[in-house]
Design a protein around this motif. Structure first.
Motif, PDB file in Angstrom:
ATOM      1  N   HIS A 275       0.875  -1.169   0.000  1.00 31.67           N
ATOM      2  CA  HIS A 275       0.000   0.000   0.000  1.00 31.67           C
ATOM      3  C   HIS A 275       0.920   1.228   0.000  1.00 31.67           C
ATOM      4  CE1 HIS A 275      -3.041   2.939   1.067  1.00 31.67           C
ATOM      5  NE2 HIS A 275      -3.985   2.008   1.035  1.00 31.67           N
ATOM      6  N   GLU A 276       0.988   1.885  -1.142  1.00 24.49           N
ATOM      7  CA  GLU A 276       1.960   2.973  -1.329  1.00 24.49           C
ATOM      8  C   GLU A 276       1.757   4.111  -0.342  1.00 24.49           C
ATOM      9  OE1 GLU A 276       3.599   5.985  -4.861  1.00 24.49           O
ATOM     10  OE2 GLU A 276       2.027   4.490  -5.289  1.00 24.49           O
ATOM     11  N   SER A 277       0.512   4.490  -0.111  1.00 25.25           N
ATOM     12  CA  SER A 277       0.244   5.622   0.776  1.00 25.25           C
ATOM     13  C   SER A 277       0.724   5.342   2.197  1.00 25.25           C
ATOM     14  CB  SER A 277      -1.252   5.942   0.782  1.00 25.25           C
ATOM     15  OG  SER A 277      -1.541   6.972   1.712  1.00 25.25           O
ATOM     16  N   TYR A 278       0.448   4.154   2.699  1.00 28.73           N
ATOM     17  CA  TYR A 278       0.847   3.840   4.073  1.00 28.73           C
ATOM     18  C   TYR A 278       2.358   3.621   4.181  1.00 28.73           C
ATOM     19  CZ  TYR A 278      -4.156   3.380   4.863  1.00 28.73           C
ATOM     20  OH  TYR A 278      -5.504   3.625   4.950  1.00 28.73           O
ATOM     21  N   ALA A 279       2.981   3.188   3.083  1.00 25.25           N
ATOM     22  CA  ALA A 279       4.444   3.123   3.068  1.00 25.25           C
ATOM     23  C   ALA A 279       5.023   4.537   3.159  1.00 25.25           C
ATOM     24  CB  ALA A 279       4.933   2.425   1.803  1.00 25.25           C
ATOM     25  N   ASP A 280       4.374   5.480   2.468  1.00 25.37           N
ATOM     26  CA  ASP A 280       4.810   6.877   2.540  1.00 25.37           C
ATOM     27  C   ASP A 280       4.644   7.430   3.956  1.00 25.37           C
ATOM     28  OD1 ASP A 280       5.387   6.822  -0.142  1.00 25.37           O
ATOM     29  OD2 ASP A 280       3.504   7.775  -0.768  1.00 25.37           O
ATOM     30  N   LEU A 281       3.533   7.077   4.605  1.00 25.58           N
ATOM     31  CA  LEU A 281       3.297   7.533   5.977  1.00 25.58           C
ATOM     32  C   LEU A 281       4.428   7.097   6.892  1.00 25.58           C
ATOM     33  CD1 LEU A 281       1.725   8.485   8.500  1.00 25.58           C
ATOM     34  CD2 LEU A 281       0.459   6.320   8.402  1.00 25.58           C
ATOM     35  N   MET A 282       4.788   5.824   6.856  1.00 30.65           N
ATOM     36  CA  MET A 282       5.822   5.325   7.745  1.00 30.65           C
ATOM     37  C   MET A 282       7.185   5.927   7.409  1.00 30.65           C
ATOM     38  SD  MET A 282       3.975   3.796   9.730  1.00 30.65           S
ATOM     39  CE  MET A 282       5.348   3.477  10.824  1.00 30.65           C
TER      40      MET A 282
END
Length: 377
Positions: free
Chosen positions: A238-245
């Motif tokens: 999940h690209e967005s949640y990878a960006d969040l972390m």
């Protein structure tokens, strides 16, 4: 027996009866939960009781600490007027103990720490060894619900756009994990609230019980989910949640050389490691929906409001901050906290009705009790 003596004795019996009933039913439900979790063949016996000893020790250590603080307050409240001698602390303690024994046989003091230790032990074991067998099947639609709730974007992006920065991340992290203090202290304080606080105490403790069992156990089993921070390692890419972390870790680096400033990152890494542990780990287990963290924050606010409105508003603001923090740091989807908040309000009302029902038999007995005639002679 004089009329006033009879009324005093009747009042004490009423207090004793209702405290005993509340403690009995609360303890019974907790004990059943405790035994069911322990009896599961996935739960290691030795580790389970080691965890229970740790929580029980912590609960009674908190009880002692709060009791010392209460004693200081009691001595200050009974401080002598000018020209008088200060009362002996031993006499104050003796008088307090005699009154507590006469009113409720220490039931009011002992059942909150026992409730705390048994609930948290069973919940920890359940979450790590039983709930962990469930696949995280609900994260995809919860993530979609998050996008709908936040007008087409993930919830974390919404809050990071508003005030995302390393400083904001640190402050939110500190506030979010400070939650453990009211989570544990609030239950122990209930042990020292007076007889006049019976309804508040019972309502708070029963709601606390309902949160851990109703939300953290049953609903979590029906809706197993990992949450945004664990989406990539446990659910799928999940690209967005990878960006969040990546952003959270970058903020951690900016706050100090080498990182290590954020409790959230330590906790997340620890929870992932604990999934492979044979025994039980304090605070282990992964579950996003519903959010016990958010649920108890709402409970703090409800209890605080009953004590003092201003205090209630402060704790309501803290509950809102916990919800924002849960999304901002990636622990939860926005819906996790909202579902929990609605459930806690319902639990609170139900617990209040139960508290009234437990008190009613004693009140009815007092109304039908024969009036004692004053002694003659």
């Amino acid at each position: 027996m004089t009329g006033s003596t009879f009324e005093t004795a009747t009042g004490r019996r009423m207090t004793e009866f209702r405290e005993a009933r509340a403690a009995f039913w609360g303890f019974l439900v907790t004990a059943v939960y405790f035994v069911i979790v322990f009896a599961n063949d996935r739960v290691p016996t030795e580790s389970f009781f080691a965890l229970f000893r740790n929580y029980l020790t912590a609960a009674f250590a908190l009880l002692f600490a709060v009791g010392v603080f209460g004693l200081v307050f009691l001595l200050w409240k009974n401080r002598p007027k000018k020209g008088q001698e200060a009362p002996s602390p031993l006499i104050v303690i003796r008088d307090w103990a005699e009154e507590e024994w006469t009113e409720h046989r220490f039931i009011r003091i002992l059942w909150p720490p026992m409730l705390f230790a048994m609930l948290i032990t069973a919940f920890n074991a359940y979450k790590q060894k039983i709930l962990a067998t469930q696949p995280f099947a609900h994260d995809p639609w919860l993530a979609e619900a998050d996008r709908w709730m936040f007008f087409g974007q993930d919830g974390w992006i919404w809050f990071h756009d508003w005030f995302g920065s390393p400083t904001a991340t640190l402050l939110i992290d500190l506030s979010y994990h400070a939650w453990f203090v009211p989570m544990s202290i609030g239950v122990i304080v209930c042990a020292f609230l007076g007889a006049n606080s019976y309804r508040l105490r019972t309502q708070y403790l029963l709601t606390y019980l309902f949160v851990w069992i109703g939300l953290g156990t049953f609903l979590a089993f029906l809706l197993p989910s990992a949450g945004p921070c664990f989406y990539n390692p446990l659910v799928g890419p999940h690209e967005s949640y990878a960006d969040l972390m990546a952003i959270i870790r970058a903020h951690d680096e900016m706050l100090g050389a080498g990182g290590g400033n954020l409790t959230a990152l330590h906790s997340m890494d620890g929870l992932l490691r604990a999934r492979d542990a044979e025994g039980l780990v304090i605070g282990g287990g992964i579950s996003a929906m519903p959010s016990v963290h958010n649920a108890l924050a709402v409970l703090f606010a409800l209890g605080a409001y009953r004590i003092n409105r201003t205090f209630g508003y402060i704790m309501a603001a803290y509950a809102a901050l916990i919800w924002v923090g849960s999304v901002y740091l990636g622990w939860h989807y926005g819906s996790d906290g909202i579902v929990s908040a609605i459930a806690v309000v319902i639990f609170w009302k139900v617990a209040g009705r139960i508290a009234d029902a437990l008190d009613r038999p004693a009140a009815e007995r007092a109304r039908v009790a024969p009036v004692a005639q004053p002694e003659i002679g």
